[in-house]
Enzyme design. Structure first.
Site, PDB file in Angstrom:
ATOM      1  N   CYS A  63       0.880  -1.174   0.000  1.00 38.73           N
ATOM      2  CA  CYS A  63       0.000   0.000   0.000  1.00 38.73           C
ATOM      3  C   CYS A  63       0.916   1.221   0.000  1.00 38.73           C
ATOM      4  CB  CYS A  63      -0.961  -0.027   1.190  1.00 38.73           C
ATOM      5  SG  CYS A  63      -0.172   0.100   2.803  1.00 38.73           S
ATOM      6  N   ARG A  64       0.491   2.329   0.539  1.00 38.78           N
ATOM      7  CA  ARG A  64       1.337   3.521   0.532  1.00 38.78           C
ATOM      8  C   ARG A  64       2.464   3.412   1.553  1.00 38.78           C
ATOM      9  NH1 ARG A  64       1.044   8.572   3.201  1.00 38.78           N
ATOM     10  NH2 ARG A  64      -0.965   7.953   4.014  1.00 38.78           N
TER      11      ARG A  64
END
Length: 112
Positions: A63-64
């Site tokens: 994810c980020r």
């Protein structure tokens, strides 16, 4: 339950056959910039789209920053997948100089 994790340096720059990078960020994040060849299934849709997630490969979940992907990794492992969380997520991917593609409206790809 401990979530299996790897650092960016442990993720092969060119994923071998039998491995998939699963990006669980939302659509706007994906559109801004993502790893070439990654599979995109947002965390918010993972339950409804499980049939799109291969279960016969090594999954690197990203994810980020690593929080959402850790939760998805745990969920997948509890349901029969072999998944590992990519610590630091796409922020570390970008900082390590790994390739990005995408970019909205002709802009250079970036991690948002």
């Amino acid at each position: 339950m401990t979530v299996p994790s790897v650092e960016i340096a442990e993720v092969p720059a060119q994923l071998p056959e039998g491995a998939v990078l699963l990006d669980v960020r939302e659509q706007d994040e994906w559109d801004a910039g993502h790893a070439p060849g990654a599979l995109h299934v947002p965390m918010s849709e993972i339950g409804a789209r499980l049939e799109e997630v291969p279960n016969d490969v090594q999954l690197y979940v990203v994810c980020r920053a690593g929080g959402r992907s850790a939760r998805v990794t745990q969920y997948l492992n509890e349901n029969g997948w072999e998944a590992v969380n990519v610590e630091g997520g796409m922020q570390h991917w970008e900082a390590a100089g790994r390739p990005l593609e995408g970019g909205a409206d002709g802009m250079a790809p970036e991690v948002i």
